[in-house]
Design a protein around this motif. Structure first.
Motif, PDB file in Angstrom:
ATOM      1  N   LYS A  13       0.816  -1.220   0.000  1.00  0.00           N
ATOM      2  CA  LYS A  13       0.000   0.000   0.000  1.00  0.00           C
ATOM      3  C   LYS A  13       0.844   1.262   0.000  1.00  0.00           C
ATOM      4  CE  LYS A  13      -3.965  -2.065   2.294  1.00  0.00           C
ATOM      5  NZ  LYS A  13      -4.826  -2.063   3.479  1.00  0.00           N
ATOM      6  N   THR A  14       1.978   1.248   0.674  1.00  0.00           N
ATOM      7  CA  THR A  14       2.853   2.430   0.709  1.00  0.00           C
ATOM      8  C   THR A  14       3.373   2.749  -0.685  1.00  0.00           C
ATOM      9  OG1 THR A  14       3.527   1.849   2.955  1.00  0.00           O
ATOM     10  CG2 THR A  14       4.922   3.402   1.763  1.00  0.00           C
ATOM     11  N   VAL A  15       3.788   1.733  -1.419  1.00  0.00           N
ATOM     12  CA  VAL A  15       4.297   1.937  -2.774  1.00  0.00           C
ATOM     13  C   VAL A  15       3.171   2.400  -3.700  1.00  0.00           C
ATOM     14  CG1 VAL A  15       5.322   0.782  -4.763  1.00  0.00           C
ATOM     15  CG2 VAL A  15       6.164   0.279  -2.479  1.00  0.00           C
ATOM     16  N   LYS A  16       1.986   1.800  -3.570  1.00  0.00           N
ATOM     17  CA  LYS A  16       0.844   2.214  -4.393  1.00  0.00           C
ATOM     18  C   LYS A  16       0.479   3.675  -4.129  1.00  0.00           C
ATOM     19  CE  LYS A  16      -1.326  -2.288  -4.911  1.00  0.00           C
ATOM     20  NZ  LYS A  16      -2.517  -3.099  -4.651  1.00  0.00           N
ATOM     21  N   ARG A  17       0.521   4.091  -2.878  1.00  0.00           N
ATOM     22  CA  ARG A  17       0.206   5.480  -2.518  1.00  0.00           C
ATOM     23  C   ARG A  17       1.241   6.436  -3.104  1.00  0.00           C
ATOM     24  NH1 ARG A  17      -1.408   4.366   2.304  1.00  0.00           N
ATOM     25  NH2 ARG A  17       0.660   4.363   3.235  1.00  0.00           N
ATOM     26  N   LEU A  18       2.513   6.062  -3.058  1.00  0.00           N
ATOM     27  CA  LEU A  18       3.579   6.872  -3.636  1.00  0.00           C
ATOM     28  C   LEU A  18       3.391   7.018  -5.146  1.00  0.00           C
ATOM     29  CD1 LEU A  18       6.393   8.256  -3.207  1.00  0.00           C
ATOM     30  CD2 LEU A  18       7.389   6.032  -3.762  1.00  0.00           C
ATOM     31  N   ILE A  19       3.045   5.931  -5.807  1.00  0.00           N
ATOM     32  CA  ILE A  19       2.822   5.967  -7.257  1.00  0.00           C
ATOM     33  C   ILE A  19       1.611   6.827  -7.583  1.00  0.00           C
ATOM     34  CG2 ILE A  19       2.132   4.552  -9.228  1.00  0.00           C
ATOM     35  CD1 ILE A  19       3.953   2.339  -8.017  1.00  0.00           C
ATOM     36  N   ALA A  20       0.513   6.651  -6.860  1.00  0.00           N
ATOM     37  CA  ALA A  20      -0.699   7.425  -7.112  1.00  0.00           C
ATOM     38  C   ALA A  20      -0.473   8.918  -6.910  1.00  0.00           C
ATOM     39  CB  ALA A  20      -1.825   6.934  -6.209  1.00  0.00           C
ATOM     40  N   THR A  21       0.357   9.278  -5.947  1.00  0.00           N
ATOM     41  CA  THR A  21       0.641  10.679  -5.668  1.00  0.00           C
ATOM     42  C   THR A  21       1.488  11.312  -6.766  1.00  0.00           C
ATOM     43  OG1 THR A  21       0.585  10.225  -3.308  1.00  0.00           O
ATOM     44  CG2 THR A  21       1.660  12.255  -3.979  1.00  0.00           C
ATOM     45  N   ASN A  22       2.436  10.568  -7.312  1.00  0.00           N
ATOM     46  CA  ASN A  22       3.404  11.138  -8.241  1.00  0.00           C
ATOM     47  C   ASN A  22       3.140  10.859  -9.714  1.00  0.00           C
ATOM     48  OD1 ASN A  22       5.549  12.351  -6.446  1.00  0.00           O
ATOM     49  ND2 ASN A  22       5.305  10.324  -5.556  1.00  0.00           N
ATOM     50  N   LEU A  23       2.396   9.827 -10.022  1.00  0.00           N
ATOM     51  CA  LEU A  23       2.154   9.457 -11.418  1.00  0.00           C
ATOM     52  C   LEU A  23       0.652   9.386 -11.675  1.00  0.00           C
ATOM     53  CD1 LEU A  23       4.800   6.596 -11.703  1.00  0.00           C
ATOM     54  CD2 LEU A  23       5.061   8.984 -12.376  1.00  0.00           C
ATOM     55  N   ASN A  24       0.078  10.480 -12.140  1.00  0.00           N
ATOM     56  CA  ASN A  24      -1.377  10.559 -12.283  1.00  0.00           C
ATOM     57  C   ASN A  24      -1.919   9.769 -13.467  1.00  0.00           C
ATOM     58  OD1 ASN A  24      -0.342  12.210 -14.236  1.00  0.00           O
ATOM     59  ND2 ASN A  24      -1.596  13.977 -13.721  1.00  0.00           N
ATOM     60  N   LYS A  25      -1.077   9.317 -14.408  1.00  0.00           N
ATOM     61  CA  LYS A  25      -1.555   8.559 -15.564  1.00  0.00           C
ATOM     62  C   LYS A  25      -1.760   7.082 -15.255  1.00  0.00           C
ATOM     63  CE  LYS A  25       0.513  11.546 -19.047  1.00  0.00           C
ATOM     64  NZ  LYS A  25       1.443  11.599 -20.191  1.00  0.00           N
ATOM     65  N   VAL A  26      -1.305   6.622 -14.099  1.00  0.00           N
ATOM     66  CA  VAL A  26      -1.422   5.211 -13.732  1.00  0.00           C
ATOM     67  C   VAL A  26      -2.810   4.959 -13.139  1.00  0.00           C
ATOM     68  CG1 VAL A  26      -0.534   3.393 -12.240  1.00  0.00           C
ATOM     69  CG2 VAL A  26       1.046   4.987 -13.329  1.00  0.00           C
ATOM     70  N   VAL A  27      -3.545   3.987 -13.733  1.00  0.00           N
ATOM     71  CA  VAL A  27      -4.889   3.671 -13.242  1.00  0.00           C
ATOM     72  C   VAL A  27      -4.998   2.239 -12.718  1.00  0.00           C
ATOM     73  CG1 VAL A  27      -6.024   5.372 -14.706  1.00  0.00           C
ATOM     74  CG2 VAL A  27      -5.708   3.041 -15.545  1.00  0.00           C
ATOM     75  N   GLY A  28      -3.981   1.415 -12.939  1.00  0.00           N
ATOM     76  CA  GLY A  28      -4.041   0.043 -12.464  1.00  0.00           C
ATOM     77  C   GLY A  28      -2.674  -0.615 -12.434  1.00  0.00           C
ATOM     78  N   PHE A  29      -2.637  -1.838 -11.920  1.00  0.00           N
ATOM     79  CA  PHE A  29      -1.393  -2.576 -11.772  1.00  0.00           C
ATOM     80  C   PHE A  29      -1.599  -4.005 -12.247  1.00  0.00           C
ATOM     81  CE2 PHE A  29      -1.858   0.454  -8.267  1.00  0.00           C
ATOM     82  CZ  PHE A  29      -0.773   1.273  -8.503  1.00  0.00           C
ATOM     83  N   LYS A  30      -0.557  -4.602 -12.833  1.00  0.00           N
ATOM     84  CA  LYS A  30      -0.601  -6.010 -13.230  1.00  0.00           C
ATOM     85  C   LYS A  30       0.727  -6.649 -12.849  1.00  0.00           C
ATOM     86  CE  LYS A  30      -1.630  -9.219 -16.846  1.00  0.00           C
ATOM     87  NZ  LYS A  30      -2.100  -9.410 -18.194  1.00  0.00           N
ATOM     88  N   LYS A  31       0.652  -7.636 -11.974  1.00  0.00           N
ATOM     89  CA  LYS A  31       1.850  -8.311 -11.483  1.00  0.00           C
ATOM     90  C   LYS A  31       2.439  -9.185 -12.586  1.00  0.00           C
ATOM     91  CE  LYS A  31       3.433 -11.166  -7.677  1.00  0.00           C
ATOM     92  NZ  LYS A  31       3.035 -11.868  -6.457  1.00  0.00           N
ATOM     93  N   VAL A  32       3.732  -9.020 -12.852  1.00  0.00           N
ATOM     94  CA  VAL A  32       4.445  -9.854 -13.806  1.00  0.00           C
ATOM     95  C   VAL A  32       5.053 -11.038 -13.062  1.00  0.00           C
ATOM     96  CG1 VAL A  32       6.351  -9.933 -15.458  1.00  0.00           C
ATOM     97  CG2 VAL A  32       4.932  -7.886 -15.304  1.00  0.00           C
ATOM     98  N   ASN A  33       5.775 -10.754 -11.990  1.00  0.00           N
ATOM     99  CA  ASN A  33       6.322 -11.760 -11.091  1.00  0.00           C
ATOM    100  C   ASN A  33       6.576 -11.092  -9.742  1.00  0.00           C
ATOM    101  OD1 ASN A  33       8.854 -10.424 -11.270  1.00  0.00           O
ATOM    102  ND2 ASN A  33       9.419 -11.653 -13.045  1.00  0.00           N
ATOM    103  N   ASN A  34       7.269 -11.760  -8.831  1.00  0.00           N
ATOM    104  CA  ASN A  34       7.476 -11.197  -7.492  1.00  0.00           C
ATOM    105  C   ASN A  34       8.396  -9.990  -7.484  1.00  0.00           C
ATOM    106  OD1 ASN A  34       5.803 -13.025  -6.259  1.00  0.00           O
ATOM    107  ND2 ASN A  34       7.433 -14.470  -5.815  1.00  0.00           N
ATOM    108  N   LYS A  35       9.131  -9.746  -8.560  1.00  0.00           N
ATOM    109  CA  LYS A  35      10.073  -8.632  -8.595  1.00  0.00           C
ATOM    110  C   LYS A  35       9.691  -7.549  -9.592  1.00  0.00           C
ATOM    111  CE  LYS A  35      13.955 -11.385  -7.085  1.00  0.00           C
ATOM    112  NZ  LYS A  35      15.350 -11.727  -7.305  1.00  0.00           N
TER     113      LYS A  35
END
Length: 65
Positions: A13-35
């Protein structure tokens, strides 16, 4: 082009919040692998990648972002 770096090594959640605050074009996430997680834009395209590093993680934007 690296834009965001954090000490968190897990995609949480901390990383998602950081991304949402700084990158407004991001609307979703898709996991590729654990890294690696794809950051998805409004048209369903990949606008950036979140990658785990030795000391944390970083978000690398596509050149056109």
């Amino acid at each position: 082009m690296k834009t965001l770096q954090t000490e968190n090594r897990t995609f949480n959640k901390t990383v998602k919040r950081l991304i949402a605050t700084n990158l407004n074009k991001v609307v979703g996430f898709k996991k590729v692998n654990n890294k690696c997680v794809r950051l998805i834009g409004e048209q369903g395209n990949t606008v950036a990648l979140w990658n785990q590093t030795l000391n944390g993680s970083e978000v690398v934007l596509n050149s056109w972002y």
